[in-house]
Design an enzyme around this catalytic site. Structure first.
Site, PDB file in Angstrom:
ATOM      1  N   GLY A 217       0.911  -1.236   0.119  1.00 61.45           N
ATOM      2  CA  GLY A 217       0.160  -0.073   0.056  1.00 61.45           C
ATOM      3  C   GLY A 217       0.875   1.321  -0.140  1.00 61.45           C
ATOM      4  O   GLY A 217       2.178   1.290   0.240  1.00 61.45           O
ATOM      5  N   LEU A 218       0.180   2.398  -0.158  1.00 62.07           N
ATOM      6  CA  LEU A 218       0.897   3.590  -0.111  1.00 62.07           C
ATOM      7  C   LEU A 218       1.615   4.044   1.113  1.00 62.07           C
ATOM      8  O   LEU A 218       1.169   3.419   2.240  1.00 62.07           O
ATOM      9  CB  LEU A 218      -0.191   4.860  -0.523  1.00 62.07           C
ATOM     10  CG  LEU A 218      -0.903   5.061  -1.720  1.00 62.07           C
ATOM     11  CD1 LEU A 218      -2.074   6.062  -1.577  1.00 62.07           C
ATOM     12  CD2 LEU A 218       0.179   5.073  -2.811  1.00 62.07           C
ATOM     13  N   SER A 219       2.650   4.794   1.062  1.00 64.58           N
ATOM     14  CA  SER A 219       3.348   5.123   2.116  1.00 64.58           C
ATOM     15  C   SER A 219       2.039   5.893   3.029  1.00 64.58           C
ATOM     16  O   SER A 219       1.279   6.738   2.418  1.00 64.58           O
ATOM     17  CB  SER A 219       4.310   6.378   1.935  1.00 64.58           C
ATOM     18  OG  SER A 219       5.057   6.824   3.160  1.00 64.58           O
ATOM     19  N   GLY A 220       2.082   5.635   4.387  1.00 57.82           N
ATOM     20  CA  GLY A 220       1.055   6.149   5.139  1.00 57.82           C
ATOM     21  C   GLY A 220      -0.386   5.586   5.128  1.00 57.82           C
ATOM     22  O   GLY A 220      -1.292   5.766   6.016  1.00 57.82           O
ATOM     23  N   SER A 221      -0.133   4.474   4.336  1.00 56.04           N
ATOM     24  CA  SER A 221      -1.565   3.633   4.290  1.00 56.04           C
ATOM     25  C   SER A 221      -1.820   2.761   5.512  1.00 56.04           C
ATOM     26  O   SER A 221      -2.985   2.674   6.151  1.00 56.04           O
ATOM     27  CB  SER A 221      -1.676   2.742   3.171  1.00 56.04           C
ATOM     28  OG  SER A 221      -0.472   1.719   3.309  1.00 56.04           O
ATOM     29  N   GLY A 222      -0.804   2.564   6.270  1.00 55.98           N
ATOM     30  CA  GLY A 222      -1.141   1.814   7.461  1.00 55.98           C
ATOM     31  C   GLY A 222      -0.242   0.495   7.677  1.00 55.98           C
ATOM     32  O   GLY A 222      -0.420  -0.323   8.650  1.00 55.98           O
TER      33      GLY A 222
ATOM     34  N   SER B   5       2.813  -0.540   8.556  1.00 55.39           N
ATOM     35  CA  SER B   5       3.473  -0.761   9.529  1.00 55.39           C
ATOM     36  C   SER B   5       2.580  -0.911  11.046  1.00 55.39           C
ATOM     37  O   SER B   5       2.823  -1.718  11.639  1.00 55.39           O
ATOM     38  CB  SER B   5       4.531   0.206   9.785  1.00 55.39           C
ATOM     39  OG  SER B   5       5.326   0.423   8.697  1.00 55.39           O
TER      40      SER B   5
ATOM     41  N   SER C 188       5.941  -1.709  -2.338  1.00 49.98           N
ATOM     42  CA  SER C 188       5.750  -2.942  -3.541  1.00 49.98           C
ATOM     43  C   SER C 188       4.911  -2.460  -4.278  1.00 49.98           C
ATOM     44  O   SER C 188       3.933  -2.964  -4.840  1.00 49.98           O
ATOM     45  CB  SER C 188       5.717  -4.301  -2.764  1.00 49.98           C
ATOM     46  OG  SER C 188       4.702  -4.602  -2.110  1.00 49.98           O
TER      47      SER C 188
HETATM   48  N1  LIG Z   1      10.834   7.883  -3.084  1.00 48.48           N
HETATM   49  C1  LIG Z   1       9.879   7.447  -2.112  1.00 48.48           C
HETATM   50  N2  LIG Z   1       8.901   6.631  -2.486  1.00 48.48           N
HETATM   51  C2  LIG Z   1       8.375   6.065  -1.343  1.00 48.48           C
HETATM   52  N3  LIG Z   1       8.739   5.685  -0.106  1.00 48.48           N
HETATM   53  C3  LIG Z   1      10.038   6.528  -0.020  1.00 48.48           C
HETATM   54  C4  LIG Z   1      10.467   7.202  -0.768  1.00 48.48           C
HETATM   55  N4  LIG Z   1      11.719   7.936  -0.362  1.00 48.48           N
HETATM   56  C5  LIG Z   1      11.621   7.355   0.839  1.00 48.48           C
HETATM   57  N5  LIG Z   1      10.830   6.479   1.001  1.00 48.48           N
HETATM   58  C6  LIG Z   1      10.585   5.733   2.486  1.00 48.48           C
HETATM   59  O1  LIG Z   1      10.744   4.632   2.125  1.00 48.48           O
HETATM   60  C7  LIG Z   1       9.801   3.640   2.640  1.00 48.48           C
HETATM   61  C8  LIG Z   1       9.260   2.595   1.502  1.00 48.48           C
HETATM   62  O2  LIG Z   1      10.024   1.636   1.248  1.00 48.48           O
HETATM   63  P1  LIG Z   1       9.555   0.318   0.671  1.00 48.48           P
HETATM   64  O3  LIG Z   1      11.057  -0.650   0.643  1.00 48.48           O
HETATM   65  O4  LIG Z   1       8.517  -0.270   1.191  1.00 48.48           O
HETATM   66  O5  LIG Z   1       9.638   0.671  -0.789  1.00 48.48           O
HETATM   67  S1  LIG Z   1       9.162  -0.051  -2.122  1.00 48.48           S
HETATM   68  O6  LIG Z   1       8.712  -1.232  -1.870  1.00 48.48           O
HETATM   69  O7  LIG Z   1      10.594  -0.412  -2.636  1.00 48.48           O
HETATM   70  O8  LIG Z   1       8.714   0.637  -3.121  1.00 48.48           O
HETATM   71  C9  LIG Z   1       8.728   4.448   2.852  1.00 48.48           C
HETATM   72  O9  LIG Z   1       8.221   4.050   4.025  1.00 48.48           O
HETATM   73  P2  LIG Z   1       6.260   3.725   4.318  1.00 48.48           P
HETATM   74  O10 LIG Z   1       6.113   5.113   4.613  1.00 48.48           O
HETATM   75  O11 LIG Z   1       6.352   3.116   5.785  1.00 48.48           O
HETATM   76  O12 LIG Z   1       5.701   3.010   3.170  1.00 48.48           O
HETATM   77  C10 LIG Z   1       9.361   5.862   3.033  1.00 48.48           C
HETATM   78  O13 LIG Z   1       9.608   6.015   4.446  1.00 48.48           O
HETATM   79  N1  LIG Z   2      -7.454   2.263  10.740  1.00 47.24           N
HETATM   80  C1  LIG Z   2      -5.931   2.348  10.379  1.00 47.24           C
HETATM   81  N2  LIG Z   2      -5.212   1.484  10.310  1.00 47.24           N
HETATM   82  C2  LIG Z   2      -3.915   1.813  10.218  1.00 47.24           C
HETATM   83  N3  LIG Z   2      -3.430   2.949  10.445  1.00 47.24           N
HETATM   84  C3  LIG Z   2      -4.015   4.042  10.680  1.00 47.24           C
HETATM   85  C4  LIG Z   2      -5.509   3.940  10.781  1.00 47.24           C
HETATM   86  N4  LIG Z   2      -6.264   5.083  11.128  1.00 47.24           N
HETATM   87  C5  LIG Z   2      -5.214   5.981  11.422  1.00 47.24           C
HETATM   88  N5  LIG Z   2      -4.065   5.389  11.114  1.00 47.24           N
HETATM   89  C6  LIG Z   2      -2.582   6.019  11.202  1.00 47.24           C
HETATM   90  O1  LIG Z   2      -2.222   5.957  10.014  1.00 47.24           O
HETATM   91  C7  LIG Z   2      -0.643   5.975  10.010  1.00 47.24           C
HETATM   92  C8  LIG Z   2      -0.216   4.944   8.974  1.00 47.24           C
HETATM   93  O2  LIG Z   2       1.219   4.876   9.256  1.00 47.24           O
HETATM   94  P1  LIG Z   2       2.318   3.994   8.674  1.00 47.24           P
HETATM   95  O3  LIG Z   2       1.676   2.617   9.788  1.00 47.24           O
HETATM   96  O4  LIG Z   2       3.858   4.339   9.079  1.00 47.24           O
HETATM   97  O5  LIG Z   2       1.865   3.680   7.229  1.00 47.24           O
HETATM   98  P2  LIG Z   2       2.775   2.803   6.404  1.00 47.24           P
HETATM   99  O6  LIG Z   2       3.717   1.863   7.085  1.00 47.24           O
HETATM  100  O7  LIG Z   2       1.984   2.249   5.464  1.00 47.24           O
HETATM  101  O8  LIG Z   2       3.693   3.689   5.758  1.00 47.24           O
HETATM  102  C9  LIG Z   2      -0.170   6.191  11.610  1.00 47.24           C
HETATM  103  O9  LIG Z   2      -0.049   7.319  11.911  1.00 47.24           O
HETATM  104  C10 LIG Z   2      -1.624   5.440  12.064  1.00 47.24           C
HETATM  105  O10 LIG Z   2      -1.825   5.684  13.353  1.00 47.24           O
END
Ligand SMILES: Nc1ncnc2c1ncn2[C@@H]1O[C@H](COP(=O)(O)OS(=O)(=O)O)[C@@H](OP(=O)(O)O)[C@H]1O
Ligand SMILES: Nc1ncnc2c1ncn2[C@@H]1O[C@H](COP(=O)(O)OP(=O)(O)O)[C@@H](O)[C@H]1O
Length: 207
Positions: free
Chosen positions: A39-44, A46, A113
């Protein structure tokens, strides 16, 4: 065996052991499996993996988290975010997930991914190894992910300080047939964990 990159070594042979995967499952009381959170960065990804790890531990089930940010500090520290590097990142963590799942662990792999084909390669690795593999689509609108912005990365990407950021100026190919689909902008964390646990039970992976 899936050959995703050219194998350089020759004259190598697979060495079987005497302790089987079934023996390991009996010792642990559960089977190994890979749950692949995409999923997208920040989708949840982790957040869900951390909560699920805790819930599994409370049930005496051994799990282990592999997380993009963490793995990129170590084994994949030589990779960036070009399409080629993301593909190699996913290939390596796919192989690592497979090894952990074979050892009997419930593997929680959280990686953006973004490319469907890369995820399919990981699925095929597991299929060929006869290891269960569940794709978990951690689905959330870009608007919601961006408003959460837990690491301030969307803000940087919008400001042009990060190039090639997934969802902003880099692609994310959503899964078409995930085993589990979490709508994290509509569900609570507790509901998400419960949904995964009951799915694992239905499949006989945990009791
Ligand atoms: N350009 C760019 N695009 C996306 N993400 C970025 C980028 N630069 C740094 N980050 C940080 O790296 C985390 C994603 O790493 P991944 O190994 O999951 O990425 S991938 O699967 O190879 O696309 C991602 O973590 P999550 O936010 O937890 O998804 C970011 O913290
Ligand atoms: N229902 C939910 N499930 C997962 N995360 C949530 C939810 N609602 C809010 N959040 C918040 O969204 C953020 C997700 O961040 P994170 O887990 O780091 O995402 P990712 O690993 O996909 O980048 C966290 O701050 C988390 O507390």
């Amino acid at each position: 065996m899936t050959e995703t990159v050219e194998r350089k070594a020759t004259n190598i042979h697979w060495h079987e052991g005497d302790v089987t995967r079934e023996d390991r499952a009996r010792m642990l009381g559960h089977k190994g499996v890979t749950l692949w959170f995409t999923g997208l960065s920040g989708s949840g990804k982790s957040t869900v993996a951390v909560a699920l790890e805790k819930a599994l531990a409370a049930r005496g089930i051994l799990s282990y988290r592999l997380d993009g940010d963490n793995i990129r500090h170590g084994i994949n520290s030589n990779l960036g975010f070009s399409a080629e590097d993301r593909t190699e990142n996913i290939r390596r963590v796919g192989e690592i997930s497979k090894l952990f799942a074979d050892s009997g662990v419930v593997v929680l792999s959280s990686f953006i991914s973004p490319y469907r084909e890369d995820r399919e390669i990981v699925r095929r690795m597991h299929d060929e190894g006869e290891l269960p593999y569940l794709e978990v689509f951690v689905d959330c609108s870009l608007e919601a992910a961006e408003s959460r912005d837990p690491k301030g990365l969307y803000k940087k990407a919008r400001a042009g300080e990060i190039r090639g950021f997934t969802g902003i100026d880099d692609p994310y190919e959503a899964p078409t047939a995930p085993e589990l689909h979490l709508h994290t902008d509509q569900m609570t964390l507790e509901e998400e964990v419960e949904m995964i646990l009951s799915n694992l039970q239905q499949r006989g992976i945990i009791s």
